[in-house]
Design a protein around this motif. Structure first.
Motif, PDB file in Angstrom:
ATOM      1  N   SER A   1      52.819  75.788  40.156  1.00 16.46           N
ATOM      2  CA  SER A   1      53.215  74.482  40.690  1.00 16.46           C
ATOM      3  C   SER A   1      53.681  73.571  39.547  1.00 16.46           C
ATOM      4  N   THR A   2      54.304  72.459  39.906  1.00 11.99           N
ATOM      5  CA  THR A   2      54.780  71.513  38.887  1.00 11.99           C
ATOM      6  C   THR A   2      54.119  70.156  39.109  1.00 11.99           C
ATOM      7  N   ALA A   3      54.160  69.323  38.084  1.00 12.04           N
ATOM      8  CA  ALA A   3      53.570  67.980  38.193  1.00 12.04           C
ATOM      9  C   ALA A   3      54.446  66.994  37.437  1.00 12.04           C
ATOM     10  N   GLU A   4      54.443  65.769  37.951  1.00 11.25           N
ATOM     11  CA  GLU A   4      55.256  64.704  37.358  1.00 11.25           C
ATOM     12  C   GLU A   4      54.585  64.151  36.097  1.00 11.25           C
ATOM     13  N   ALA A   5      55.395  63.796  35.116  1.00  9.96           N
ATOM     14  CA  ALA A   5      54.875  63.145  33.914  1.00  9.96           C
ATOM     15  C   ALA A   5      55.231  61.660  33.940  1.00  9.96           C
ATOM     16  N   ILE A   6      54.285  60.830  33.491  1.00 10.48           N
ATOM     17  CA  ILE A   6      54.560  59.416  33.266  1.00 10.48           C
ATOM     18  C   ILE A   6      54.700  59.222  31.759  1.00 10.48           C
ATOM     19  N   VAL A   7      55.785  58.552  31.346  1.00 16.22           N
ATOM     20  CA  VAL A   7      55.971  58.231  29.928  1.00 16.22           C
ATOM     21  C   VAL A   7      55.444  56.815  29.726  1.00 16.22           C
ATOM     22  N   MET A   8      54.581  56.655  28.718  1.00 17.63           N
ATOM     23  CA  MET A   8      53.991  55.331  28.461  1.00 17.63           C
ATOM     24  C   MET A   8      54.236  54.918  27.011  1.00 17.63           C
ATOM     25  N   ARG A   9      54.239  53.598  26.812  1.00 24.42           N
ATOM     26  CA  ARG A   9      54.461  53.071  25.454  1.00 24.42           C
ATOM     27  C   ARG A   9      53.491  51.916  25.198  1.00 24.42           C
ATOM     28  N   ARG A  10      53.071  51.824  23.952  1.00 22.70           N
ATOM     29  CA  ARG A  10      52.280  50.658  23.525  1.00 22.70           C
ATOM     30  C   ARG A  10      52.910  50.129  22.248  1.00 22.70           C
ATOM     31  N   ASN A  11      53.336  48.875  22.279  1.00 26.31           N
ATOM     32  CA  ASN A  11      53.862  48.264  21.061  1.00 26.31           C
ATOM     33  C   ASN A  11      52.719  47.697  20.234  1.00 26.31           C
ATOM     34  N   PHE A  12      52.854  47.763  18.923  1.00 22.56           N
ATOM     35  CA  PHE A  12      51.784  47.278  18.048  1.00 22.56           C
ATOM     36  C   PHE A  12      52.006  45.807  17.719  1.00 22.56           C
TER      37      PHE A  12
ATOM     38  N   VAL B   1      53.545  52.113  11.885  1.00 21.69           N
ATOM     39  CA  VAL B   1      54.061  52.458  13.213  1.00 21.69           C
ATOM     40  C   VAL B   1      54.104  51.192  14.062  1.00 21.69           C
ATOM     41  N   ARG B   2      55.202  51.009  14.818  1.00 22.55           N
ATOM     42  CA  ARG B   2      55.352  49.811  15.650  1.00 22.55           C
ATOM     43  C   ARG B   2      55.222  50.117  17.143  1.00 22.55           C
ATOM     44  N   SER B   3      55.480  51.384  17.537  1.00 20.47           N
ATOM     45  CA  SER B   3      55.348  51.759  18.955  1.00 20.47           C
ATOM     46  C   SER B   3      54.742  53.146  19.046  1.00 20.47           C
ATOM     47  N   LEU B   4      53.848  53.320  20.019  1.00 24.88           N
ATOM     48  CA  LEU B   4      53.213  54.621  20.247  1.00 24.88           C
ATOM     49  C   LEU B   4      53.554  55.071  21.664  1.00 24.88           C
ATOM     50  N   PHE B   5      54.081  56.290  21.797  1.00 28.75           N
ATOM     51  CA  PHE B   5      54.498  56.848  23.086  1.00 28.75           C
ATOM     52  C   PHE B   5      53.586  58.009  23.475  1.00 28.75           C
ATOM     53  N   LEU B   6      53.592  58.334  24.747  1.00 24.67           N
ATOM     54  CA  LEU B   6      52.878  59.523  25.217  1.00 24.67           C
ATOM     55  C   LEU B   6      53.414  59.927  26.585  1.00 24.67           C
ATOM     56  N   GLU B   7      53.115  61.151  26.953  1.00 20.60           N
ATOM     57  CA  GLU B   7      53.395  61.643  28.302  1.00 20.60           C
ATOM     58  C   GLU B   7      52.073  62.039  28.919  1.00 20.60           C
ATOM     59  N   VAL B   8      51.875  61.686  30.179  1.00 17.22           N
ATOM     60  CA  VAL B   8      50.622  62.017  30.854  1.00 17.22           C
ATOM     61  C   VAL B   8      50.945  62.442  32.285  1.00 17.22           C
ATOM     62  N   GLU B   9      50.192  63.444  32.751  1.00 16.36           N
ATOM     63  CA  GLU B   9      50.395  63.899  34.121  1.00 16.36           C
ATOM     64  C   GLU B   9      50.021  62.768  35.076  1.00 16.36           C
ATOM     65  N   ALA B  10      50.879  62.543  36.079  1.00 18.50           N
ATOM     66  CA  ALA B  10      50.709  61.392  36.978  1.00 18.50           C
ATOM     67  C   ALA B  10      49.372  61.404  37.708  1.00 18.50           C
ATOM     68  N   GLU B  11      48.761  62.581  37.868  1.00 20.43           N
ATOM     69  CA  GLU B  11      47.484  62.682  38.606  1.00 20.43           C
ATOM     70  C   GLU B  11      46.272  62.620  37.668  1.00 20.43           C
ATOM     71  N   ASN B  12      46.473  62.477  36.387  1.00 20.61           N
ATOM     72  CA  ASN B  12      45.359  62.542  35.431  1.00 20.61           C
ATOM     73  C   ASN B  12      44.691  61.159  35.309  1.00 20.61           C
ATOM     74  N   ILE B  13      43.817  60.869  36.253  1.00 17.18           N
ATOM     75  CA  ILE B  13      43.210  59.534  36.353  1.00 17.18           C
ATOM     76  C   ILE B  13      42.415  59.146  35.097  1.00 17.18           C
ATOM     77  N   PRO B  14      41.532  60.025  34.554  1.00 21.04           N
ATOM     78  CA  PRO B  14      40.805  59.622  33.341  1.00 21.04           C
ATOM     79  C   PRO B  14      41.745  59.248  32.202  1.00 21.04           C
ATOM     80  N   ALA B  15      42.804  60.045  32.005  1.00 18.55           N
ATOM     81  CA  ALA B  15      43.740  59.756  30.907  1.00 18.55           C
ATOM     82  C   ALA B  15      44.497  58.449  31.178  1.00 18.55           C
ATOM     83  N   LEU B  16      44.927  58.237  32.415  1.00 28.97           N
ATOM     84  CA  LEU B  16      45.643  56.993  32.728  1.00 28.97           C
ATOM     85  C   LEU B  16      44.748  55.781  32.484  1.00 28.97           C
ATOM     86  N   LYS B  17      43.448  55.894  32.862  1.00 25.99           N
ATOM     87  CA  LYS B  17      42.526  54.777  32.608  1.00 25.99           C
ATOM     88  C   LYS B  17      42.371  54.532  31.111  1.00 25.99           C
TER      89      LYS B  17
END
Ligand SMILES: CC(C)(COP(=O)(O)OP(=O)(O)OC[C@H]1O[C@@H](n2cnc3c(N)ncnc32)[C@H](O)[C@@H]1OP(=O)(O)O)[C@@H](O)C(=O)NCCC(=O)NCCS
Length: 162
Positions: free
Chosen positions: A151-162, A112-128
């Protein structure tokens, strides 16, 4: 629980291992306890045995059930984190970091060369957690999550290249 028991208990290191089909009950429980849309035991078993999925679980010494899991899906040279959760009693002692480190190492072996994820914008432990491993924001999805209260919440899409 006394101070000594709390300190001693927190120093126990988890065993991190690849998920096996018999872990499906624990994964379903942990997922249902942490996310609005639960996964059934058969769904978890299918994911664990799916050749395109890579999963690890964490178990504390003396405990009979998993205290955490990470599940990723691989597609060609990219992968996505489907879910990660740690039981409430086992949080903030590095178990998610230990699982993600193992997952990243294992996915690297799978080319695998890139790893993606979606995280709720308010999820501080996960973002850290994700920033600790060098994940970077690559997009946002407004009103992506619909919560149990409507209610609804925004998602942040994140990527980490290997
Ligand atoms: C997110 C989650 C997996 C983190 O698990 P954990 O084992 O407690 O995390 P760790 O102890 O490995 O810590 C990871 C980082 O998060 C931080 N963190 C953990 N809990 C925190 C909290 N409640 N508040 C602030 N920071 C926190 C840690 O300090 C650490 O950051 P650092 O590297 O800057 O020190 C856990 O909180 C969880 O299961 N949450 C519910 C499910 C969830 O939201 N999953 C993620 C979906 S995208």
């Amino acid at each position: 629980m006394g101070l000594f028991a709390r300190l001693f208990g927190r120093s126990k290191r988890p065993v991190i291992a690849r998920l096996k089909p018999s872990d499906a009950d624990d994964v379903a429980f942990l997922h249902g306890d942490n996310f609005d849309r639960g996964w059934s035991v058969p769904e978890c078993e299918n994911l664990i045995t799916d050749a395109t999925c890579y999963g690890v679980g964490a178990q504390l010494p003396g405990e009979k059930t998993l205290c955490g899991f990470l599940l990723c899906r691989i597609a060609a040279d990219e992968a996505e984190i489907l879910s990660i959760a740690v039981a409430r009693h086992a949080r903030e002692r590095g178990i998610a970091k230990a699982m993600l480190a193992r997952g990243i190492a294992g996915l690297g072996v799978e080319r695998v060369r890139s790893l993606f994820l979606e995280v709720e914008a308010e999820n501080i432990p996960a973002l850290k957690l994700y920033r600790h491993f060098g994940f970077e924001e690559v997009g946002r999805r407004p009103a992506y999550y619909r919560k149990a209260d409507g209610s609804t919440a925004e998602a942040i899409v994140m990527r980490r290249n290997f």
